[in-house]
Write an enzyme that holds these catalytic residues in place. Sequence first.
Site, short mmCIF file in Angstrom:
data_model
loop_
_atom_site.label_atom_id
_atom_site.label_comp_id
_atom_site.label_asym_id
_atom_site.label_seq_id
_atom_site.Cartn_x
_atom_site.Cartn_y
_atom_site.Cartn_z
N ASN A 131 0.86 -1.19 0.00
CA ASN A 131 0.00 0.00 0.00
C ASN A 131 0.90 1.23 0.00
OD1 ASN A 131 -1.85 2.03 0.45
ND2 ASN A 131 -2.22 1.49 2.60
N LYS A 184 0.02 4.26 -0.18
CA LYS A 184 -0.66 5.44 0.37
C LYS A 184 -0.49 6.61 -0.60
CE LYS A 184 0.32 3.50 4.87
NZ LYS A 184 0.00 3.57 6.27
N HIS A 236 -9.63 0.60 5.07
CA HIS A 236 -8.31 0.86 5.67
C HIS A 236 -8.50 1.80 6.86
CE1 HIS A 236 -4.24 2.30 6.25
NE2 HIS A 236 -3.83 1.22 5.61
N GLU A 284 -6.95 4.26 7.90
CA GLU A 284 -6.82 5.71 7.62
C GLU A 284 -8.11 6.25 7.02
OE1 GLU A 284 -3.08 5.52 5.48
OE2 GLU A 284 -2.14 4.85 7.33
N GLU A 341 -5.23 -5.46 10.52
CA GLU A 341 -4.24 -4.40 10.70
C GLU A 341 -4.53 -3.66 12.01
OE1 GLU A 341 -2.36 -3.05 6.81
OE2 GLU A 341 -4.23 -1.97 6.97
N GLY A 359 2.22 2.17 10.56
CA GLY A 359 3.07 3.34 10.41
C GLY A 359 3.78 3.76 11.68
N SER A 390 3.42 -2.25 10.13
CA SER A 390 4.89 -2.17 10.26
C SER A 390 5.61 -3.47 9.89
CB SER A 390 5.28 -1.70 11.67
OG SER A 390 4.75 -0.40 11.91
#
Length: 248
Positions: free
Chosen positions: A12, A14, A96, A98, A168, A174, A209
Amino acid sequence: MSNLRRPLVAGNWKMHGNRAMAQQLVTALRAACQGSAVEVAVFPPALLVETAVSAAAQALTVGIQNISQHPQGAFTGELSVAMAQEAGCHWCLVGHSERRALYGESNQDVAAKFAAAQAGGVTPVLCLGETLEQREAGQTEAVVAAQLKAVTDNVGVAAVAAAVIAYEPVWAIGTGKTASPEQAQAVHAFIRAQLGVEGEVTRILYGGSVNAGNARALFSQPDIDGGLVGGASLDAQEFINVVQAAEQ
Ligand code: PEP
C-alpha cells in the site's frame, strides 16, 4: 495452510510516489515476482494505477486504495469501481484504518464499498483492526467481529470468504510497532473462526509495520497468509525481501 490460500503480499503506497517511481518500482518487482509461489500486488495512488499496470506486465496485480460505493453520479472527487476496473485494477482496499479514522468511514460505508467492489469484478481487501485503546480495554475481538459482521450481514459469509481480509491493528500501522507473531496469530485465528468452514480457504493478511526483519516470523504463523505492507513497500529491495519471506 490450505493449498487454496496462496500467500499474498500487497504493498500500500498510500499517497506516495510519482510516475517515474511507479515505473521503476514495479519494473523491479516484476523481475523478482516472475515464477514466485507468492502472489504480489501493489496499491499505488489512483493516478499512478495505469503506469503500474503497464509496468507490471501481468507478473503482479494492481489495486486501488479506495472506491466509491456509488456506481456514478454527483460525487465530486470520487472514483467508481467500473473506472478502477477499466484502469486495470484487480483489487480494492476497503476499510483501511486511515479511511475509517481520517474520512469517517463507518462499518456500513465499508460494507457498501465491499459489495460495490465485488459486484463490479474488483476483489475487495477488507481491512479490520482495533485501536490501542480498544486493545488495552480488552475489546479487540469485539471490535474486529463488529467490523466483519457489518460486511457479512450485507453480502454473506461466502462473499467475504471469497475476498481477502487484512488484519491491521491500528496501533501498529506506520508506527514501527508490530504486533508480535503470537498476538497477530490469535486475532487471525479468531477472524477465521468467525467465517466458519468458509474461513478455511480465506486469505487473511497481517498489516502493521511489516518489514524484511519481522516478516518471516509473522508469515510462519499458521493463520497468517501474507502481508499488507505500507512503508516497506516503497523500497523495491525491502519489499522483495518481504515477498521472499512469504516464500519460505
Ligand atoms: C498499511 O498502510 O496498511 C500499513 C500496514 O502500513 P505500515 O506497513 O507502514 O505500517
